[in-house]
Design a protein around this motif. Structure first.
Motif, PDB file in Angstrom:
ATOM      1  N   UNK A  79       2.618   8.348  10.576  1.00 19.10           N
ATOM      2  CA  UNK A  79       3.496   8.275   9.377  1.00 19.10           C
ATOM      3  C   UNK A  79       4.374   7.525   9.246  1.00 19.10           C
ATOM      4  N   UNK A  80       4.951   6.913  10.381  1.00 18.38           N
ATOM      5  CA  UNK A  80       5.986   5.768  10.017  1.00 18.38           C
ATOM      6  C   UNK A  80       5.131   4.545   9.602  1.00 18.38           C
ATOM      7  N   UNK A 132       2.359   4.290   8.016  1.00 19.93           N
ATOM      8  CA  UNK A 132       1.670   4.334   6.534  1.00 19.93           C
ATOM      9  C   UNK A 132       2.713   4.225   5.423  1.00 19.93           C
ATOM     10  N   UNK A 169       4.524   5.490   2.476  1.00 19.00           N
ATOM     11  CA  UNK A 169       4.563   7.046   1.950  1.00 19.00           C
ATOM     12  C   UNK A 169       4.112   7.202   0.605  1.00 19.00           C
ATOM     13  N   UNK A 190       6.988   3.509 -14.855  1.00 19.69           N
ATOM     14  CA  UNK A 190       6.642   2.016 -14.861  1.00 19.69           C
ATOM     15  C   UNK A 190       7.439   0.950 -14.195  1.00 19.69           C
ATOM     16  N   UNK A 214       9.246   7.968   3.971  1.00 17.53           N
ATOM     17  CA  UNK A 214       8.689   9.176   4.309  1.00 17.53           C
ATOM     18  C   UNK A 214       9.547  10.088   5.125  1.00 17.53           C
ATOM     19  N   UNK A 266       2.236  -0.196 -15.799  1.00 15.97           N
ATOM     20  CA  UNK A 266       2.969  -0.174 -14.519  1.00 15.97           C
ATOM     21  C   UNK A 266       2.083  -0.843 -13.575  1.00 15.97           C
ATOM     22  N   UNK A 267       2.649  -1.360 -12.324  1.00 14.52           N
ATOM     23  CA  UNK A 267       2.124  -1.833 -11.427  1.00 14.52           C
ATOM     24  C   UNK A 267       1.353  -0.648 -10.580  1.00 14.52           C
ATOM     25  N   UNK A 272      -0.137   0.767  -7.130  1.00 11.66           N
ATOM     26  CA  UNK A 272      -0.253   0.530  -5.935  1.00 11.66           C
ATOM     27  C   UNK A 272      -1.707   0.978  -5.304  1.00 11.66           C
ATOM     28  N   UNK A 273      -1.871   0.535  -4.247  1.00 15.90           N
ATOM     29  CA  UNK A 273      -3.059   1.025  -3.406  1.00 15.90           C
ATOM     30  C   UNK A 273      -3.158   2.696  -3.256  1.00 15.90           C
ATOM     31  N   UNK A 291      -2.993   6.186  -1.688  1.00 19.34           N
ATOM     32  CA  UNK A 291      -2.560   6.755  -0.441  1.00 19.34           C
ATOM     33  C   UNK A 291      -3.097   7.980  -0.365  1.00 19.34           C
ATOM     34  N   UNK A 310      -3.829  11.851   0.479  1.00 16.72           N
ATOM     35  CA  UNK A 310      -3.105  12.622   1.219  1.00 16.72           C
ATOM     36  C   UNK A 310      -4.323  13.476   2.306  1.00 16.72           C
ATOM     37  N   UNK A 320      -8.639   3.760   6.970  1.00 17.65           N
ATOM     38  CA  UNK A 320      -7.598   3.323   5.646  1.00 17.65           C
ATOM     39  C   UNK A 320      -7.471   1.765   5.902  1.00 17.65           C
ATOM     40  N   UNK A 334      -4.382  -0.983   2.309  1.00 16.04           N
ATOM     41  CA  UNK A 334      -2.991  -1.449   1.875  1.00 16.04           C
ATOM     42  C   UNK A 334      -2.430  -2.112   3.008  1.00 16.04           C
ATOM     43  N   UNK A 353      -1.551  -1.777   6.131  1.00 10.70           N
ATOM     44  CA  UNK A 353      -0.870  -1.052   7.084  1.00 10.70           C
ATOM     45  C   UNK A 353      -1.326  -1.548   8.485  1.00 10.70           C
ATOM     46  N   UNK A 355       9.973  -4.939  -1.749  1.00 10.51           N
ATOM     47  CA  UNK A 355       9.810  -4.835  -3.193  1.00 10.51           C
ATOM     48  C   UNK A 355      11.099  -4.762  -3.968  1.00 10.51           C
ATOM     49  N   UNK A 410       7.324  -3.800   7.268  1.00 10.17           N
ATOM     50  CA  UNK A 410       6.084  -2.571   6.848  1.00 10.17           C
ATOM     51  C   UNK A 410       4.686  -3.111   7.693  1.00 10.17           C
ATOM     52  N   UNK A 428       5.719   0.568   7.478  1.00 11.43           N
ATOM     53  CA  UNK A 428       5.543   0.865   6.041  1.00 11.43           C
ATOM     54  C   UNK A 428       6.303   2.098   5.466  1.00 11.43           C
ATOM     55  N   UNK A 429       6.094   3.109   6.266  1.00 14.47           N
ATOM     56  CA  UNK A 429       6.829   4.572   5.878  1.00 14.47           C
ATOM     57  C   UNK A 429       8.152   4.444   5.812  1.00 14.47           C
TER      58      UNK A 429
END
Lengths: 356, 356
Positions: A53-54, A56, A58, A235, A244, B13-14, B16-17, B19, B21, B27, B30, B32, B87, B210, B216-217
């Protein structure tokens, strides 16, 4: 020197309250909650955090947390945005509705971040003074004024005062622009504007888990608005704005709502006796529906020295250079407030500030 | 509908890839890291998180993390800003230097967030195409162009290609405006622009934990710049932008640098054999110094169907509608890449897309 935008070059940044790294302070300056967050929070952090989870990204829209907020507050998930603290949400709102020479109106005194955010957007800000000594009425000028955005912090910081819902509804009826209610402190108040949301598509309610949920360290804010408003605001949101761990902790915190309610009750009780005690020391204390009180003493033109003297005794309260005759004091535990009172008595007794 | 700023109303809006659940995806969409973060991170989260730290605001400037970054990278603390992911830092930089009708220049193709951020500022964006097939040179027009901000993502996303430091130094010498090097992927490359920092006061280097640090999380970005630049940028930063858990975890991650270096080596090795294997399948693979590769097949005008087919087999790669003939594939573990290759072979073997 690099060419910052002129407005950035000229402006001063918002100055947050002191966060001393040194231990041993009684910290009553930034409205943190003296009680721990719900037990569920640490438990969830211990049990649900995995290396995967860290690693990936969130969920961009904090789905689990949004669904939990939806369940607790009875607002559909597509009317909720979760933010990296409510400051981020205010930032997004100001950038969404305000550009060069557009205009935001808010009351004065209030959270000075509004001025900073307006300045960055090169928007004009209209600061309309509260009417009357109790800060509980909306000035008619604020109702009538044309603006691109109106903001009310309710309960208001730094005053702690509360605008009743009839007044808020008047504002919503007389304004065509988006109206932001910054309800960071609303859990310490008698009522919220949330029941007004279905009726007013231009109402945006901003909340936080920082104060009542004792989670200032985790930066979890959220807002409620109509879904079209949410779509527009998204946006401007950074893709992965809430980490996360905060998403996990936020869900857990909402599961511990009963503990939060108990903490709120304790803080309100402390607020009442502490306000009375300050009054008997000769302070004027504004009627507070927040987890802090705003106080002044008519014997002092400035309370800066009192603030400094308290700080030297390792008690931090908030002194704003903009409102020198006032101090804002967070409501801590009973014992902390007693220690503060004893120290205040000593300081005032010495009359070292007679010349002021 | 409320009156959003026109530019906000019109913009998209941008995106994102994905995610997902849902569990069970390979994966690779993005970027990771497939390996866990340093062991120190979970340990620190278990040991150093207390109810009190959750309840208090975090240090506004992420002091401990900044000091640790200073130690690891040899840059003074007053030349570092920690952000809620890189970001947020890009967002701050764009808002600091760009306003209505000012101009940002960057190469094309690159991270499409730059366009989004420029649009929000009502700034013009000049997208200058890379020269040549290998994307390793700066176009002379990019060097010569007058702008208020220039941005180079290096290694570049989505191409994975890398501009050598001689070229970067030419850019710095020919530009008077701030030059941002977005080095999100630099730990997978041969060198960084960091040694150039002392010499060029208009250089801003943006980094993240990340990718190479598998975090990344947690949303931890940082930038290096001269202290006067840092002072200006800080005016735009939300007071408490990095939550306390990320601050704690970031310090711990930097203490586990050796594990990070091992993971980087593994990813680079996988990148090399995987690139060769793709080439032998007939793909063109751009030379990558990042943790992903950008590939196309001259037999296909669009790889959208390949992306869709992979997704239906629970393998996610990144398809950008803007660059239809390409796919961006994150470097995962060896086994994941092998599964991807087998599936690609099957999909291409079927020639279901012959008509394309």
């Amino acid at each position: 020197m690099l060419a910052f935008r002129k407005v950035v070059e000229k402006m001063e940044g918002y100055v947050p309250g002191e966060q001393p790294q040194e231990k041993g302070f009684i910290k009553l300056n930034t409205n943190e909650n003296p009680y721990p967050p719900p037990r569920e929070v640490l438990k969830a952090l211990q049990e649900k955090v995995t290396p995967e989870r860290l690693a990936l990204y969130p969920p961009p829209l904090s789905d689990q947390l949004r669904f939990k907020l939806s369940e607790v507050y009875g607002v559909p998930p597509d009317q909720i945005i979760v933010g990296n603290g409510s400051d981020e949400l205010l930032n997004i709102i100001f950038r969404a509705f305000l550009g060069y020479r557009s205009r935001v109106a808010y009351l004065y005194p209030t959270y000075t971040l509004y001025r900073t955010l307006a300045t960055i957007q090169e928007a004009d800000y209209l600061e309309i003074p509260f009417q009357g000594e109790d800060f509980q009425q909306l000035p008619s000028r604020f109702l009538a004024e044309e603006a691109d955005l109106k903001v009310v912090c309710n309960p208001n910081s730094p005053t702690g005062t509360f605008i009743p819902m009839e007044e808020i509804e008047k504002l919503l009826q007389s304004s065509r622009c988006p109206v932001v209610l910054d309800e960071a402190y609303v859990d310490f108040a008698e009522e919220s504007a949330l029941p007004l949301l279905p009726k007013y598509p231009h109402l945006i309610i901003v909340r936080t888990l920082s104060k009542s949920f004792s989670l200032a360290g985790l930066r979890i804010g959220f807002l409620f608005a109509h879904s079209e408003v949410v779509k527009g605001l998204l946006k401007l949101k950074d893709s992965y704005n809430v980490n996360i761990l905060s998403q996990i902790a936020g869900v857990a915190a909402l599961e511990g709502l009963n503990q939060v309610k108990e903490n709120i009750s304790k803080i309100k009780r402390t607020r009442e006796w502490f306000s009375q005690a300050l009054k008997s020391l000769g302070f004027q204390v504004l009627p507070s529906q927040a987890n802090f009180v705003f106080v002044r003493s008519r014997s002092y033109e400035s309370l800066e020295k009192v603030y400094q003297e308290l700080k030297s005794r390792k008690i931090l309260v908030r002194f704003f250079p903009e409102w020198k005759e006032w101090l804002r004091i967070t409501i801590g535990k009973d014992q902390e407030m007693q220690i503060l009172l004893e120290n205040l008595k000593e300081i005032l007794g010495k009359e070292w500030n007679q010349g002021a």
